[in-house]
Design a protein around this motif. Structure first.
Motif, PDB file in Angstrom:
ATOM      1  N   ALA A 190      -7.269  -1.994 -11.544  1.00  0.00           N
ATOM      2  CA  ALA A 190      -6.022  -2.667 -11.173  1.00  0.00           C
ATOM      3  C   ALA A 190      -5.323  -1.931 -10.033  1.00  0.00           C
ATOM      4  O   ALA A 190      -4.872  -2.554  -9.061  1.00  0.00           O
ATOM      5  N   VAL A 191      -5.243  -0.610 -10.139  1.00  0.00           N
ATOM      6  CA  VAL A 191      -4.610   0.187  -9.087  1.00  0.00           C
ATOM      7  C   VAL A 191      -5.388   0.039  -7.782  1.00  0.00           C
ATOM      8  O   VAL A 191      -4.792  -0.154  -6.715  1.00  0.00           O
ATOM      9  N   LYS A 192      -6.705   0.098  -7.857  1.00  0.00           N
ATOM     10  CA  LYS A 192      -7.530  -0.003  -6.652  1.00  0.00           C
ATOM     11  C   LYS A 192      -7.309  -1.328  -5.939  1.00  0.00           C
ATOM     12  O   LYS A 192      -7.208  -1.366  -4.708  1.00  0.00           O
ATOM     13  N   GLU A 193      -7.214  -2.415  -6.690  1.00  0.00           N
ATOM     14  CA  GLU A 193      -6.993  -3.722  -6.076  1.00  0.00           C
ATOM     15  C   GLU A 193      -5.677  -3.757  -5.308  1.00  0.00           C
ATOM     16  O   GLU A 193      -5.606  -4.284  -4.195  1.00  0.00           O
ATOM     17  N   VAL A 194      -4.637  -3.185  -5.883  1.00  0.00           N
ATOM     18  CA  VAL A 194      -3.337  -3.163  -5.209  1.00  0.00           C
ATOM     19  C   VAL A 194      -3.378  -2.252  -3.988  1.00  0.00           C
ATOM     20  O   VAL A 194      -2.926  -2.620  -2.903  1.00  0.00           O
ATOM     21  N   VAL A 195      -3.930  -1.064  -4.159  1.00  0.00           N
ATOM     22  CA  VAL A 195      -3.963  -0.093  -3.065  1.00  0.00           C
ATOM     23  C   VAL A 195      -4.796  -0.620  -1.893  1.00  0.00           C
ATOM     24  O   VAL A 195      -4.410  -0.451  -0.735  1.00  0.00           O
ATOM     25  N   GLU A 196      -5.902  -1.277  -2.180  1.00  0.00           N
ATOM     26  CA  GLU A 196      -6.721  -1.844  -1.104  1.00  0.00           C
ATOM     27  C   GLU A 196      -5.955  -2.905  -0.321  1.00  0.00           C
ATOM     28  O   GLU A 196      -6.137  -3.028   0.894  1.00  0.00           O
ATOM     29  N   SER A 197      -5.092  -3.635  -0.983  1.00  0.00           N
ATOM     30  CA  SER A 197      -4.349  -4.683  -0.289  1.00  0.00           C
ATOM     31  C   SER A 197      -3.224  -4.124   0.575  1.00  0.00           C
ATOM     32  O   SER A 197      -2.862  -4.742   1.580  1.00  0.00           O
ATOM     33  N   ILE A 198      -2.660  -2.969   0.217  1.00  0.00           N
ATOM     34  CA  ILE A 198      -1.553  -2.418   1.003  1.00  0.00           C
ATOM     35  C   ILE A 198      -1.962  -1.282   1.937  1.00  0.00           C
ATOM     36  O   ILE A 198      -1.197  -0.919   2.830  1.00  0.00           O
ATOM     37  N   ALA A 199      -3.146  -0.732   1.767  1.00  0.00           N
ATOM     38  CA  ALA A 199      -3.580   0.431   2.559  1.00  0.00           C
ATOM     39  C   ALA A 199      -3.499   0.211   4.069  1.00  0.00           C
ATOM     40  O   ALA A 199      -3.047   1.106   4.787  1.00  0.00           O
ATOM     41  N   PRO A 200      -3.912  -0.943   4.602  1.00  0.00           N
ATOM     42  CA  PRO A 200      -3.823  -1.120   6.058  1.00  0.00           C
ATOM     43  C   PRO A 200      -2.396  -0.958   6.595  1.00  0.00           C
ATOM     44  O   PRO A 200      -2.198  -0.514   7.726  1.00  0.00           O
ATOM     45  N   TYR A 201      -1.404  -1.296   5.799  1.00  0.00           N
ATOM     46  CA  TYR A 201      -0.012  -1.171   6.215  1.00  0.00           C
ATOM     47  C   TYR A 201       0.517   0.245   5.997  1.00  0.00           C
ATOM     48  O   TYR A 201       1.268   0.766   6.815  1.00  0.00           O
ATOM     49  N   VAL A 202       0.111   0.860   4.902  1.00  0.00           N
ATOM     50  CA  VAL A 202       0.580   2.207   4.574  1.00  0.00           C
ATOM     51  C   VAL A 202       0.125   3.214   5.623  1.00  0.00           C
ATOM     52  O   VAL A 202       0.896   4.085   6.025  1.00  0.00           O
ATOM     53  N   VAL A 203      -1.114   3.100   6.070  1.00  0.00           N
ATOM     54  CA  VAL A 203      -1.620   4.092   7.027  1.00  0.00           C
ATOM     55  C   VAL A 203      -0.976   3.954   8.405  1.00  0.00           C
ATOM     56  O   VAL A 203      -1.067   4.874   9.212  1.00  0.00           O
ATOM     57  N   GLN A 204      -0.307   2.839   8.658  1.00  0.00           N
ATOM     58  CA  GLN A 204       0.370   2.655   9.946  1.00  0.00           C
ATOM     59  C   GLN A 204       1.735   3.337   9.996  1.00  0.00           C
ATOM     60  O   GLN A 204       2.283   3.557  11.068  1.00  0.00           O
ATOM     61  N   ILE A 205       2.287   3.662   8.828  1.00  0.00           N
ATOM     62  CA  ILE A 205       3.589   4.294   8.760  1.00  0.00           C
ATOM     63  C   ILE A 205       3.480   5.745   9.207  1.00  0.00           C
ATOM     64  O   ILE A 205       2.684   6.506   8.638  1.00  0.00           O
ATOM     65  N   PRO A 206       4.238   6.135  10.219  1.00  0.00           N
ATOM     66  CA  PRO A 206       4.148   7.538  10.674  1.00  0.00           C
ATOM     67  C   PRO A 206       4.692   8.495   9.620  1.00  0.00           C
ATOM     68  O   PRO A 206       5.634   8.174   8.899  1.00  0.00           O
ATOM     69  N   ASN A 207       4.079   9.665   9.531  1.00  0.00           N
ATOM     70  CA  ASN A 207       4.507  10.688   8.566  1.00  0.00           C
ATOM     71  C   ASN A 207       5.722  11.394   9.048  1.00  0.00           C
ATOM     72  O   ASN A 207       6.003  11.655  10.104  1.00  0.00           O
TER      73      ASN A 207
END
Length: 46
Positions: free
Chosen positions: A29-46
């Motif tokens: 369940a976690v993997k399905e959610v994380v896979e769907s948001i990962a492309p957006y999360v990695v674009q956020i600058p640290n």
């Protein structure tokens, strides 16, 4: 440098699995959610 979404998912899931061993359905369940948001999360600058 931006992180690859697949790499982000892998690292995130390794942490989830380490914290919640033996919870296969939860991991899925976690993997399905994380896979769907990962492309957006990695674009956020640290």
């Amino acid at each position: 440098m931006q992180q690859d979404p697949k790499q982000f998912v892998e690292q995130f899931m390794n942490d989830v699995i380490a914290r919640n061993p033996g919870e296969k359905e939860f991991h899925q369940a976690v993997k399905e959610v994380v896979e769907s948001i990962a492309p957006y999360v990695v674009q956020i600058p640290n």
